[in-house]
Design a protein around this motif. Structure first.
Motif, mmCIF file in Angstrom:
data_model
loop_
_atom_site.group_PDB
_atom_site.id
_atom_site.type_symbol
_atom_site.label_atom_id
_atom_site.label_comp_id
_atom_site.label_asym_id
_atom_site.label_seq_id
_atom_site.Cartn_x
_atom_site.Cartn_y
_atom_site.Cartn_z
ATOM 1 N N SER A 68 0.213 -3.347 10.239
ATOM 2 C CA SER A 68 0.256 -2.321 9.637
ATOM 3 C C SER A 68 0.655 -0.962 10.143
ATOM 4 C CB SER A 68 -1.241 -2.242 9.017
ATOM 5 O OG SER A 68 -2.119 -1.777 10.339
ATOM 6 N N THR A 69 0.741 -0.981 11.430
ATOM 7 C CA THR A 69 1.171 0.297 12.061
ATOM 8 C C THR A 69 2.614 0.451 12.423
ATOM 9 O OG1 THR A 69 0.689 -0.898 14.400
ATOM 10 C CG2 THR A 69 -1.126 0.238 13.219
ATOM 11 N N ILE A 70 3.495 -0.595 12.082
ATOM 12 C CA ILE A 70 4.865 -0.762 12.344
ATOM 13 C C ILE A 70 5.631 -1.023 11.145
ATOM 14 C CG2 ILE A 70 4.623 -1.324 14.837
ATOM 15 C CD1 ILE A 70 5.106 -4.245 14.034
ATOM 16 N N VAL A 71 5.125 -0.921 10.043
ATOM 17 C CA VAL A 71 5.964 -1.166 8.697
ATOM 18 C C VAL A 71 6.709 0.088 8.499
ATOM 19 C CG1 VAL A 71 6.017 -1.671 6.306
ATOM 20 C CG2 VAL A 71 4.046 -2.548 7.764
ATOM 21 N N PRO A 72 8.192 -0.035 8.413
ATOM 22 C CA PRO A 72 8.957 1.226 8.155
ATOM 23 C C PRO A 72 8.562 1.947 6.933
ATOM 24 C CG PRO A 72 10.237 -0.791 8.812
ATOM 25 C CD PRO A 72 8.866 -1.109 8.470
ATOM 26 N N SER A 73 8.915 3.402 6.860
ATOM 27 C CA SER A 73 8.408 4.048 5.652
ATOM 28 C C SER A 73 9.039 3.602 4.549
ATOM 29 C CB SER A 73 8.366 5.425 5.930
ATOM 30 O OG SER A 73 9.661 5.845 6.572
ATOM 31 N N ASN A 74 10.529 3.243 4.587
ATOM 32 C CA ASN A 74 11.391 3.029 3.691
ATOM 33 C C ASN A 74 10.796 1.904 2.998
ATOM 34 O OD1 ASN A 74 12.377 1.771 6.005
ATOM 35 N ND2 ASN A 74 13.813 1.066 4.711
ATOM 36 N N VAL A 75 10.328 0.913 3.829
ATOM 37 C CA VAL A 75 9.888 -0.534 3.068
ATOM 38 C C VAL A 75 8.564 -0.355 2.371
ATOM 39 C CG1 VAL A 75 8.840 -2.756 3.662
ATOM 40 C CG2 VAL A 75 10.633 -1.801 5.046
ATOM 41 N N GLN A 76 7.729 0.652 3.050
ATOM 42 C CA GLN A 76 6.445 1.002 2.300
ATOM 43 C C GLN A 76 6.637 1.535 0.834
ATOM 44 O OE1 GLN A 76 4.716 3.525 5.104
ATOM 45 N NE2 GLN A 76 3.199 1.775 5.888
ATOM 46 N N LEU A 77 7.615 2.655 1.117
ATOM 47 C CA LEU A 77 8.051 3.152 -0.287
ATOM 48 C C LEU A 77 8.458 2.244 -1.230
ATOM 49 C CD1 LEU A 77 9.412 6.642 1.166
ATOM 50 C CD2 LEU A 77 7.176 6.194 -0.136
ATOM 51 N N ALA A 78 9.383 1.471 -0.811
ATOM 52 C CA ALA A 78 10.187 0.568 -1.729
ATOM 53 C C ALA A 78 9.285 -0.527 -2.362
ATOM 54 C CB ALA A 78 11.218 -0.219 -0.781
ATOM 55 N N ALA A 79 8.035 -1.079 -1.722
ATOM 56 C CA ALA A 79 7.001 -1.864 -2.036
ATOM 57 C C ALA A 79 6.317 -1.099 -3.205
ATOM 58 C CB ALA A 79 6.246 -2.222 -1.064
ATOM 59 N N VAL A 80 6.066 0.188 -3.080
ATOM 60 C CA VAL A 80 5.341 1.036 -4.194
ATOM 61 C C VAL A 80 6.372 1.026 -5.336
ATOM 62 C CG1 VAL A 80 4.319 3.124 -4.979
ATOM 63 C CG2 VAL A 80 3.837 2.020 -2.680
ATOM 64 N N GLU A 81 7.465 1.328 -5.152
ATOM 65 C CA GLU A 81 8.532 1.561 -6.268
ATOM 66 C C GLU A 81 8.664 0.023 -7.215
ATOM 67 O OE1 GLU A 81 10.033 4.062 -7.653
ATOM 68 O OE2 GLU A 81 8.908 5.288 -6.516
ATOM 69 N N ARG A 82 8.751 -0.779 -6.349
ATOM 70 C CA ARG A 82 8.793 -2.109 -6.818
ATOM 71 C C ARG A 82 7.555 -2.453 -7.883
ATOM 72 N NH1 ARG A 82 6.838 -7.301 -5.994
ATOM 73 N NH2 ARG A 82 7.949 -8.994 -6.845
ATOM 74 N N THR A 83 6.558 -2.324 -7.360
ATOM 75 C CA THR A 83 5.382 -2.420 -8.223
ATOM 76 C C THR A 83 5.264 -1.662 -9.481
ATOM 77 O OG1 THR A 83 3.705 -2.804 -6.165
ATOM 78 C CG2 THR A 83 2.603 -2.192 -7.988
ATOM 79 N N ARG A 84 5.768 -0.453 -9.304
ATOM 80 C CA ARG A 84 5.691 0.514 -10.593
ATOM 81 C C ARG A 84 6.820 0.055 -11.442
ATOM 82 N NH1 ARG A 84 5.998 6.288 -7.295
ATOM 83 N NH2 ARG A 84 3.691 6.491 -6.963
ATOM 84 N N ALA A 85 8.040 -0.492 -11.080
ATOM 85 C CA ALA A 85 9.169 -1.183 -11.739
ATOM 86 C C ALA A 85 8.568 -2.284 -12.611
ATOM 87 C CB ALA A 85 10.276 -1.426 -11.057
ATOM 88 N N ARG A 86 7.680 -3.240 -11.864
ATOM 89 C CA ARG A 86 7.113 -4.291 -12.465
ATOM 90 C C ARG A 86 6.135 -3.955 -13.650
ATOM 91 N NH1 ARG A 86 8.482 -9.295 -10.843
ATOM 92 N NH2 ARG A 86 6.188 -10.101 -11.406
ATOM 93 N N ALA A 87 5.307 -2.910 -13.261
ATOM 94 C CA ALA A 87 4.289 -2.334 -14.220
ATOM 95 C C ALA A 87 5.137 -1.973 -15.585
ATOM 96 C CB ALA A 87 3.410 -1.511 -13.669
ATOM 97 N N ALA A 88 6.329 -1.384 -15.200
ATOM 98 C CA ALA A 88 7.131 -0.786 -16.426
ATOM 99 C C ALA A 88 7.895 -2.060 -17.220
ATOM 100 C CB ALA A 88 7.974 0.479 -16.124
ATOM 101 N N LYS A 89 7.853 -3.282 -16.649
ATOM 102 C CA LYS A 89 8.650 -4.207 -17.116
ATOM 103 C C LYS A 89 10.046 -4.193 -16.971
ATOM 104 C CE LYS A 89 4.848 -5.909 -20.321
ATOM 105 N NZ LYS A 89 4.727 -6.551 -21.885
ATOM 106 N N ASN A 90 10.543 -3.220 -16.051
ATOM 107 C CA ASN A 90 11.550 -3.235 -15.450
ATOM 108 C C ASN A 90 12.318 -3.973 -14.456
ATOM 109 O OD1 ASN A 90 14.412 -2.296 -14.884
ATOM 110 N ND2 ASN A 90 13.855 -0.116 -14.857
ATOM 111 N N TYR A 91 12.145 -5.410 -14.953
ATOM 112 C CA TYR A 91 12.165 -6.545 -13.741
ATOM 113 C C TYR A 91 13.463 -6.487 -12.993
ATOM 114 C CZ TYR A 91 8.072 -8.025 -16.287
ATOM 115 O OH TYR A 91 6.556 -8.041 -17.017
#
Length: 333
Positions: free
Chosen positions: A167-190
């Motif tokens: 948890s302490t070494i996850v790159p910030s760009n990966v964390q942000l990408a994971a959040v954006e992916r979740t939002r895209a899936r919620a919007a059904k933008n697969y």
């Protein structure tokens, strides 16, 4: 005989597709083993008939064979839990029929594709309670997929980023990408979600779906410390890969990492359900002790035991050392 046997019977008797070859007792090759034995014991309870073709593998009469199946039915019913692996089924057969002729026991095991007595090994269940001094860090992995096993000494594992170390070494760009992916899936933008996931994968991470829960995980390639299995294109390479797959598939592993090799793989000891993977691979004759990089006497002993039993690759007339095989091919380039 109980629900477990009936369940295995149902699996064993599913229709066989036209491109599946049949085993000696009329089921597909994928069901040879525990489920096939369960099926035949279930059938014996109903019909009192032993399977066709068994007589070609054993020396005793049909009457004697029926006696074996009566004993095996009772032994299976009393076993708690019932056999679930080829090794457990073989031990049940051997223990139940120990007073019968060796040729009959081995013939029965061969008929079901179960391990023969001399190939069965006892594995220790002692695991480190504290980390050895040389260990750099420890990994607790998510369940391993069969496709993650590259060969008999290399696997890919994933560790949840919720792990305290990760948890302490996850790159910030990966964390942000994971959040954006979740939002895209919620919007059904697969399409967008898939594109973002590719970026996550390129960064050495992946989003895994486990029990309907999405988990961001870091990828590690693990080289089993102290052993060298035959390469995939070498004799016994396929069997070594299959054995390691059986050990780790679907299980969470404890990996003690000692360092990295020149290919960037973590070199480590793997423990799976209290079984030391390297011990299992050596005792079953699926790998060599890699003495150039590991001098542990236990590993040398386990290889020696397998050699003496001529199990696994040691049944070959002239098994070639994997490191010599690789060197010869490098020199030919």
């Amino acid at each position: 005989m109980g629900n477990v046997l009936r369940f295995l019977y149902g699996k064993c008797c599913r229709p066989t597709t036209s491109d599946e070859s049949l085993g000696p007792h009329g089921v597909s090759a994928s069901t040879v083993g525990v489920s096939a034995l369960a099926r035949d014991l279930f059938q014996f309870e109903i019909t009192s008939q032993v399977p066709e073709g068994l007589s070609r593998h054993v020396v005793s009469s049909k009457k004697a064979q029926a006696n074996w199946y009566r004993k095996l039915v009772e032994a299976w019913r009393e076993s708690k839990p019932p056999p679930r692996t080829p090794e457990e089924a073989a031990r049940l057969v051997i223990g139940t029929l120990k007073r019968h002729q060796k040729a009959d026991i081995e013939g029965l095991l061969t008929f079901y594709g179960l391990p023969l007595p001399h190939t069965l090994v006892e594995l220790s269940t002692v695991v480190p309670t504290s980390l050895p001094e040389e260990v750099q860090f420890e990994l607790q992995t998510l369940p391993v997929d069969a496709k993650a096993v590259a060969d008999g000494d290399t696997i890919t594992v994933y560790v949840s980023t919720a792990d305290s170390r990760e948890s302490t070494i996850v790159p910030s760009n990966v964390q942000l990408a994971a959040v954006e992916r979740t939002r895209a899936r919620a919007a059904k933008n697969y399409a967008k979600a898939d594109m973002i996931h590719k970026e996550i994968i390129e960064s050495g991470y992946r989003v895994l779906n486990l029990q309907n829960e999405e988990i961001l995980a870091r990828k590690y390639r693990i080289r089993l410390r102290g052993i060298d299995a035959p390469e995939s294109s070498m004799p016994y390479g396929k069997e070594a890969k299959e054995e390691l797959t059986k050990i780790v598939q679907g299980k969470c592993l404890r990996v003690l990492v000692y360092g990295q090799d020149r290919y960037g793989r973590c070199v480590g000891d793997i423990y799976c359900n209290k079984v030391f993977a390297q011990e299992a691979m050596l005792k079953k004759g699926c790998a060599w002790h890699y003495t150039a990089y590991d001098q542990r006497t236990a590993l040398a002993t386990w290889e020696k035991e397998a050699r003496a039993k001529r199990v696994g690759l040691w049944a070959l007339s002239n098994p070639e050392k994997p490191w010599e095989w690789r060197k010869a091919r490098r020199e030919c380039r």
